[in-house]
Enzyme design. Structure first.
Site, PDB file in Angstrom:
ATOM      1  N   THR A 187     -15.757  -3.558 -13.307  1.00  0.00           N
ATOM      2  CA  THR A 187     -14.328  -3.360 -14.742  1.00  0.00           C
ATOM      3  C   THR A 187     -15.470  -3.290 -15.838  1.00  0.00           C
ATOM      4  O   THR A 187     -16.114  -4.152 -15.115  1.00  0.00           O
ATOM      5  CB  THR A 187     -13.706  -3.501 -13.924  1.00  0.00           C
ATOM      6  N   GLY A 192      -4.117  -1.477  -9.706  1.00  0.00           N
ATOM      7  CA  GLY A 192      -4.476  -2.843 -10.238  1.00  0.00           C
ATOM      8  C   GLY A 192      -4.238  -3.669 -11.486  1.00  0.00           C
ATOM      9  O   GLY A 192      -2.652  -3.253 -12.175  1.00  0.00           O
TER      10      GLY A 192
HETATM   11  N1  ASP Z   1      -9.243  -6.122 -11.754  1.00  0.00           N
HETATM   12  C1  ASP Z   1      -9.906  -4.393 -11.323  1.00  0.00           C
HETATM   13  C2  ASP Z   1      -8.449  -4.247 -10.142  1.00  0.00           C
HETATM   14  O1  ASP Z   1      -8.377  -5.265  -9.031  1.00  0.00           O
HETATM   15  C3  ASP Z   1     -10.938  -5.013 -10.394  1.00  0.00           C
HETATM   16  C4  ASP Z   1     -12.357  -5.671 -11.079  1.00  0.00           C
HETATM   17  O2  ASP Z   1     -11.964  -6.447 -12.357  1.00  0.00           O
HETATM   18  O3  ASP Z   1     -13.269  -5.747 -10.078  1.00  0.00           O
HETATM   19  O4  ASP Z   1      -8.456  -3.478 -10.463  1.00  0.00           O
END
Ligand code: ASP
Length: 285
Positions: free
Chosen positions: A156, A186
Site C-alpha cells: 500500500t 479496507g
Molecule cells: N491497509 C491495507 C488494507 O488493509 C493493506 C496494506 O496496508 O498493506 O487494505
C-alpha cells in the site's frame, strides 16, 4: 508565499520484504517524495503534493496500488484510495474500484466535487463517467508477478505533506489485501482509519486493514499529536494502542502542525522517504 518550511513523507507499505526488491522500493519512494516536494517547494498545496506523490507510487508496479495491485479471491483488482486536506476537513475517497488507473486522482475529484466523502464500486465508476474521467482496461492493472503470487502482498502507498502555507494533507492508495473477498473495503479509504488530516496533524496508515479500522488508527495518531506528543512518539504510541487492542501489525507516517515528520512500524519493513528543511531526500526501511 508564506514562510513555512515544507515537508513530505511517503510510505510504500508495511510488511516483510521477502524478495530483493527493497532497494527498488526505496527508490520508488524517493522518486515519489521528490515529485511531491517539488510542488511544495514551488509554493503548491499539500493536497496537490500528496496526490502527485501517490500517483507516482500507483504507477510503479512494485507497489500494491494502481498498476501492480494485489488480486482478490476472483483474481480481480479492486482498489481503495482516500485523500484529505486539513483545511476545511475536505476529504474524498473511492473503494472497490476496478477500472481506474490512478484511484487517488478519482478520490481527489470526489473531494473537489464536495457532495460526498466516499464512493464505492459501480457508483464510483458512474461518478467517473459523469465527469469524463478516463477508465482503463482492468487487465492493464495486473502485472505478471501478481498473477503468480499466492502469499499475502503488501505495498500500500501513502503520503503526508505540509506546504508553505502551513497546510497539511494525507493520501493513501491500495489494492487491499491478497485474496480478499470481492467487495471488501479496507482501512485506506475510510477517513480516520487509514487516512486523516486536521489542523493538528495528518496521517497515512498501512497494515492489516481489519485491525486498523477497529482502532480508528489515523485519528488516534492525530489525537496523540493534539495531546502534545512529537510525531515519532505519536507513531509509536498509536502502534502500541493497536497492538494492545488487536495484537496486529501496521505502520504509519505522519506530520504535525509544525511540519515535523514522524513514522513507525511494528513490521519488519516499511520503505519510507522524507524530505524536509534542506530539500534532501532521506530513506528508511
Ligand atoms: N491497509 C491495507 C488494507 O488493509 C493493506 C496494506 O496496508 O498493506 O487494505
Amino acid at each position: 508565499m508564506s514562510d513555512f518550511q515544507p515537508s513530505i513523507i511517503v510510505h510504500g507499505g508495511a510488511g516483510p520484504v521477502k524478495d530483493d526488491s527493497l532497494a527498488a522500493r526505496l527508490d520508488g519512494c524517493k522518486v515519489a517524495a521528490l515529485a511531491g516536494y517539488e510542488i511544495l517547494r514551488l509554493g503548491g498545496s499539500a493536497l496537490d503534493a500528496a496526490e502527485a506523490a501517490v500517483v507516482a507510487l500507483e504507477d510503479n508496479p512494485l507497489f500494491n496500488a494502481g498498476t501492480g495491485s494485489t488480486l482478490n479471491s476472483l483474481g480481480q483488482v479492486e482498489m481503495d484510495a482516500a485523500i484529505m486536506a486539513a483545511d476545511g476537513l475536505r476529504a474524498g475517497a473511492v473503494a472497490a474500484l476496478k477500472a481506474i488507473k490512478n484511484p487517488i486522482k478519482l478520490a481527489r475529484r470526489v473531494l473537489d466535487d464536495g457532495r460526498h466523502v466516499l464512493l464505492a464500486g459501480e457508483g464510483a465508476s458512474l461518478f467517473a463517467r459523469s465527469i469524463d474521467f478516463p477508465e482503463c482496461d482492468p487487465a492493464s492493472l495486473i502485472v505478471a508477478s501478481e498473477k503468480q503470487r499466492w502469499d499475502s502482498k503488501h505495498g500500500t502507498v501513502g503520503c503526508v505533506a505540509f506546504d508553505r502555507h502551513g497546510q497539511l494533507a494525507a493520501a493513501t492508495s491500495t489494492g487491499g489485501i491478497f485474496n480478499k473477498l470481492p467487495g471488501r473495503v479496507g482501512d485506506s479509504p475510510l477517513i480516520g482509519c487509514g487516512t486523516y488530516a486536521n489542523k493538528f496533524g495528518a496521517v497515512s496508515c498501512t497494515g492489516y486493514g481489519e485491525a486498523i479500522m477497529r482502532v480508528v488508527m489515523a485519528r488516534d495518531a492525530v489525537q496523540l499529536l493534539q495531546d502534545g506528543l512529537d510525531p515519532n512518539e505519536a507513531a509509536a504510541m498509536a502502534l502500541e494502542n493497536l497492538v494492545e487492542l488487536t495484537a496486529s501489525t501496521a505502520g504509519l507516517i505522519l506530520i504535525d502542525a509544525h511540519g515535523r515528520i514522524g513514522f513507525g512500524r511494528n513490521t519488519t519493513h516499511m520503505p519510507v522517504c522524507y524530505v524536509a528543511e534542506n530539500g534532501v531526500a532521506q530513506v528508511a526501511s
